[in-house]
Design a protein around this motif. Structure first.
Motif, PDB file in Angstrom:
ATOM      1  N   SER A 170      26.132 -15.014  27.009  1.00 35.02           N
ATOM      2  CA  SER A 170      27.415 -14.333  26.656  1.00 35.02           C
ATOM      3  C   SER A 170      28.650 -15.043  27.593  1.00 35.02           C
ATOM      4  O   SER A 170      29.667 -15.124  26.944  1.00 35.02           O
ATOM      5  CB  SER A 170      27.364 -12.997  27.219  1.00 35.02           C
ATOM      6  N   PHE A 174      31.552 -15.970  25.411  1.00 30.86           N
ATOM      7  CA  PHE A 174      32.880 -15.387  25.484  1.00 30.86           C
ATOM      8  C   PHE A 174      33.993 -16.304  25.728  1.00 30.86           C
ATOM      9  O   PHE A 174      35.363 -16.229  25.202  1.00 30.86           O
ATOM     10  CB  PHE A 174      32.779 -14.407  26.732  1.00 30.86           C
ATOM     11  N   MET A 196      34.685  -7.973  21.103  1.00 29.31           N
ATOM     12  CA  MET A 196      33.420  -8.575  21.663  1.00 29.31           C
ATOM     13  C   MET A 196      33.311  -7.991  22.961  1.00 29.31           C
ATOM     14  O   MET A 196      34.426  -7.334  23.485  1.00 29.31           O
ATOM     15  CB  MET A 196      33.354 -10.076  21.860  1.00 29.31           C
ATOM     16  N   GLY A 197      32.203  -7.872  23.488  1.00 29.21           N
ATOM     17  CA  GLY A 197      31.557  -6.994  24.718  1.00 29.21           C
ATOM     18  C   GLY A 197      31.081  -5.781  24.547  1.00 29.21           C
ATOM     19  O   GLY A 197      31.595  -5.051  23.542  1.00 29.21           O
ATOM     20  N   GLU A 204      33.283  -9.037  31.667  1.00 26.60           N
ATOM     21  CA  GLU A 204      33.315 -10.309  31.394  1.00 26.60           C
ATOM     22  C   GLU A 204      34.049 -10.872  30.025  1.00 26.60           C
ATOM     23  O   GLU A 204      34.949 -11.856  29.898  1.00 26.60           O
ATOM     24  CB  GLU A 204      31.967 -11.185  31.411  1.00 26.60           C
ATOM     25  N   ALA A 205      33.777  -9.845  29.164  1.00 21.78           N
ATOM     26  CA  ALA A 205      34.521 -10.058  27.799  1.00 21.78           C
ATOM     27  C   ALA A 205      35.709  -9.746  28.036  1.00 21.78           C
ATOM     28  O   ALA A 205      36.893 -10.324  27.434  1.00 21.78           O
ATOM     29  CB  ALA A 205      33.928  -9.166  26.861  1.00 21.78           C
ATOM     30  N   ASN A 208      37.808 -12.479  29.402  1.00 18.66           N
ATOM     31  CA  ASN A 208      38.093 -13.802  28.487  1.00 18.66           C
ATOM     32  C   ASN A 208      38.805 -12.889  26.909  1.00 18.66           C
ATOM     33  O   ASN A 208      38.561 -13.647  26.016  1.00 18.66           O
ATOM     34  CB  ASN A 208      36.527 -14.153  27.847  1.00 18.66           C
ATOM     35  N   SER A 210      38.932 -10.251  25.263  1.00 18.41           N
ATOM     36  CA  SER A 210      38.470  -9.276  24.499  1.00 18.41           C
ATOM     37  C   SER A 210      39.623  -8.027  24.312  1.00 18.41           C
ATOM     38  O   SER A 210      40.096  -7.622  25.432  1.00 18.41           O
ATOM     39  CB  SER A 210      37.234  -8.583  24.949  1.00 18.41           C
TER      40      SER A 210
END
Length: 228
Positions: A170, A174, A196-197, A204-205, A208, A210
């Motif tokens: 991921s 991501f 996403m996520g 983390e999503a 990045n 999301s």
């Protein structure tokens, strides 16, 4: 109802903390409650706890629930599962969002089957970011062509990208999705959504870019058998 209300509160706190770490506003991230295989009663409980956006993957089951919950007129239904050609009409007629568009034929069918009386259907392109042969999604090098096809469709609105990264991959996925999202927004101003996520990787999503995280089990409990 108490456990769903508490679960939603816990997830929203996790999203808030992730946004603080990423120096982002909580208003930039939408929680999509994945309600596939869950009853209309459980969705009603989540709604009563303040949740408005729900994601479904099994079309027949979803339509039954949508019809049962028509009194909730500010609910937002998102189709997030694989799309079969013979199910596009049901998606076009019942949903306000579809996250999993990955074929030209599906774009044309959704556009033709969306009613003139409805607002345009919000569309996210599903990207096969991990390049897995068994996974749905379009190739990165096809993104621009697909984005242009949706923009030309009268009854569709291009909103962004969706991805389901490969397990244990991921982080890199991501990062790639964040780059694609930022680049595509430059040439397609209607894009504002990066879906996403999930519960295990939402921090983390969000780091990045999301804008929509998809959470199911952490809200409703373990999945039940689908009625499809």
């Amino acid at each position: 109802m108490t456990h769903i209300k508490n679960n939603l509160a816990a997830i929203k706190l996790q999203i808030t903390q992730a946004c603080e770490l990423a120096n982002r506003s909580i208003d930039e991230v939408c929680l999509l409650a994945v309600s596939k295989t869950k009853s209309a009663d459980l969705i009603q409980q989540a709604y009563d706890s303040g949740q408005r956006a729900f994601g479904e993957s099994y079309i027949q089951e979803a339509v039954e629930k949508i019809q049962q919950l028509t009194h909730l007129n500010d609910i937002s239904w998102h189709f997030i599962g694989p799309i079969q050609s013979n199910k596009t009409r049901l998606i076009a007629e019942n949903f306000s969002w579809v996250h999993s568009v990955d074929r030209e034929k599906i774009i044309h069918r959704l556009n033709e089957q969306r009613s003139n009386q409805d607002t345009p259907l919000n569309v996210c392109l599903q990207v096969n970011i991990s390049d897995e042969k068994a996974k749905s999604g379009i190739n990165v090098n096809e993104l621009e062509r697909y984005a242009s096809l949706i923009e030309q469709a009268k009854h569709l609105t291009l909103r962004g990208l969706m991805a389901i990264p490969k397990k244990n991959d991921s982080s890199e996925s991501f990062h790639k999705m964040a780059e694609l999202f930022t680049k595509l927004k430059l040439s397609h101003p209607s894009i504002d959504t990066l879906s996403m996520g999930m519960s295990g990787d939402l921090t983390e999503a969000i780091a990045n870019h999301s804008t929509m995280v998809r959470i199911g089990t952490a809200i409703f409990g373990e999945r039940e058998i689908a009625k499809e």
